[in-house]
Design an enzyme around this catalytic site. Structure first.
Site, PDB file in Angstrom:
ATOM      1  N   GLU A 165      47.372  74.715  51.851  1.00 24.88           N
ATOM      2  CA  GLU A 165      46.675  73.458  51.528  1.00 24.88           C
ATOM      3  C   GLU A 165      47.543  72.206  51.608  1.00 24.88           C
ATOM      4  OE1 GLU A 165      44.708  74.083  47.763  1.00 24.88           O
ATOM      5  OE2 GLU A 165      43.500  75.716  48.553  1.00 24.88           O
ATOM      6  N   GLU A 271      40.084  84.397  51.774  1.00 23.06           N
ATOM      7  CA  GLU A 271      39.384  83.850  50.601  1.00 23.06           C
ATOM      8  C   GLU A 271      37.872  83.687  50.809  1.00 23.06           C
ATOM      9  OE1 GLU A 271      41.526  80.629  48.828  1.00 23.06           O
ATOM     10  OE2 GLU A 271      43.419  81.246  49.735  1.00 23.06           O
TER      11      GLU A 271
HETATM   12  C1  XIL Z   1      42.758  80.630  42.692  1.00 22.98           C
HETATM   13  C2  XIL Z   1      42.578  81.931  41.919  1.00 22.98           C
HETATM   14  O1  XIL Z   1      41.394  82.547  42.328  1.00 22.98           O
HETATM   15  C3  XIL Z   1      42.558  81.645  40.460  1.00 22.98           C
HETATM   16  O2  XIL Z   1      42.508  82.854  39.727  1.00 22.98           O
HETATM   17  C4  XIL Z   1      43.805  80.858  40.071  1.00 22.98           C
HETATM   18  O3  XIL Z   1      43.747  80.524  38.752  1.00 22.98           O
HETATM   19  C5  XIL Z   1      43.906  79.597  40.905  1.00 22.98           C
HETATM   20  O4  XIL Z   1      43.889  79.934  42.263  1.00 22.98           O
HETATM   21  N1  XIL Z   1      42.643  78.327  47.196  1.00 22.98           N
HETATM   22  C6  XIL Z   1      43.658  79.246  47.196  1.00 22.98           C
HETATM   23  C7  XIL Z   1      43.716  80.264  46.150  1.00 22.98           C
HETATM   24  O5  XIL Z   1      44.479  79.254  48.126  1.00 22.98           O
HETATM   25  O6  XIL Z   1      45.029  80.624  45.831  1.00 22.98           O
HETATM   26  C8  XIL Z   1      42.974  79.843  44.920  1.00 22.98           C
HETATM   27  O7  XIL Z   1      42.925  80.944  44.039  1.00 22.98           O
HETATM   28  C9  XIL Z   1      41.592  79.365  45.256  1.00 22.98           C
HETATM   29  C10 XIL Z   1      41.648  78.187  46.172  1.00 22.98           C
END
Ligand code: XIL
Length: 357
Positions: A165, A271
């Site tokens: 990101e 994701e």
């Molecule tokens: C999120 C997790 O799902 C949560 O449990 C944590 O508290 C925060 O991060 N983008 C990403 C992930 O790259 O690492 C994130 O995951 C969600 C958004």
């Protein structure tokens, strides 16, 4: 007297039934879905690419959870326990407990473990965010962290999201402590540090919004072009698929995919979760949304299947059961974004996935 009351009641009940013999109560406007899909094949058996799950070390102690995990998935990612704020507890202190548990589980079960994520502005340990040393010292810490983690896991974690990101929404590079301390070329530096530590590691850039935010996609592609021109090592891109049942259009997703394929980069649908209640208009999971989610999953997988096999890194889901999803806290609406119910039943989205292959 008593009998006549019962007869009267029976007549009344019969009168209230329609010709199908069903009760004439009004159809609920929000029917709750009857989960109950029984799959013929698991995701990992059906797919020719790895199918991944984001998980947490504590879940691996539950048989009902691991039963589904082992049957359906062949790639693992730490949902948060391989991020720097968890591992790097002080300048020379490392907490390897949860990450070791995840990596050992993967090794034991013959699952691939994809590392997530070395550098992310939301997982900077406080002591590093507030570091008072020089910029050169800061950069040395980041370099040493990247190389320590990459070296520790070696081939057990053969791929990493190196930077997560780095771009703003509808804008340029995100203002982070890494940008401030290491300069505009910090992303390239992180990839070089990772490559130095292990020449065989697959290195990914991972971001959200690149499948709907044209400015962000343009920024990311410009960075990748520049990396390829300068010989900065990057093997693939994670398109975080935090999408909804009706947004963005599949053509946008396909466009981003095609741009990466053109550049010879591996593509990870990282994701994946599909929100069905982005507008907060339902309070139970409806049959209509279950079907919409199934259709959405099918078209996502169909788009993925247009990628040449050697560039298909895999599709990773961001959680197993609906109730595990990070989105519930994040957005505050009831949500059912994943493949399994809280009782580990297969949702129709699972069917959509298999049919999309
Ligand atoms: C999120 C997790 O799902 C949560 O449990 C944590 O508290 C925060 O991060 N983008 C990403 C992930 O790259 O690492 C994130 O995951 C969600 C958004």
């Amino acid at each position: 007297m008593r009998y006549s009351f019962i007869i009267l009641l029976s007549i009344c009940i019969l009168a209230c039934e329609n010709s199908d013999g069903q009760s004439d109560t009004p159809t609920p406007t929000i029917p709750t879905v009857d989960a109950g899909y029984t799959p013929e094949v698991s995701l990992k058996e059906a797919a020719s690419f790895p199918v991944g799950m984001a998980t947490q070390a504590a879940y691996l102690d539950f048989f009902s959870y691991t039963d589904v995990l082992d049957k359906e998935f062949n790639s693992l990612t730490a949902e948060y326990q391989m991020k720097q704020n968890i591992i790097h507890t002080g300048p020379t202190a490392y907490n390897w407990g949860p990450s070791d548990a995840l990596v050992n589980y993967g090794r034991r079960k013959g699952m691939r473990v994809h590392g997530h994520a070395l550098v992310w502005h939301q997982s900077v340990p406080d002591w590093l965010e507030n570091f008072e040393g020089t910029d050169a010292e800061f950069e040395e810490i980041v370099k040493s962290y990247i190389q320590t983690v990459v070296n520790k896991y070696g081939t057990d974690v053969a791929s990493w999201d190196v930077v997560n990101e780095a771009f703003n929404d509808q804008g340029g590079i995100r203002e982070t402590v890494f940008l401030e301390r290491m300069g505009t070329d910090y992303v390239a530096k992180c990839f070089q540090y990772a490559r130095e530590a292990n020449p065989d590691m697959l290195l990914f850039y991972n971001d959200y919004g690149t499948v709907w935010d044209q400015a962000k996609l343009t920024n990311m592609l410009a960075m990748l072009n520049d990396f390829q021109k300068r010989g900065i090592p990057v093997d693939g891109v994670g398109l975080q698929m935090h999408i909804t049942y009706n947004f963005p259009e599949i053509s946008r997703i396909q466009f981003a995919v095609d741009e990466l394929v053109k550049r010879g980069l591996k593509v990870h649908f990282s994701e994946v979760d599909i929100r069905v209640n982005p507008d907060g208009d339902i309070s139970t999971f409806t049959g209509e949304r279950a079907k919409a989610q199934e259709d959405r999953m099918r078209e996502i997988v169909q788009a993925y299947q247009t990628i040449p096999p050697d560039l298909q890194f895999g599709i990773t889901f961001w959680g197993l059961r609906d109730g595990d999803s990070w989105l519930i806290n994040f957005w505050g609406n009831p949500e059912w974004p994943l493949l399994f119910t809280d009782a580990y039943q297969h949702k129709l989205a699972h069917k959509g996935f298999v049919e999309g292959l």
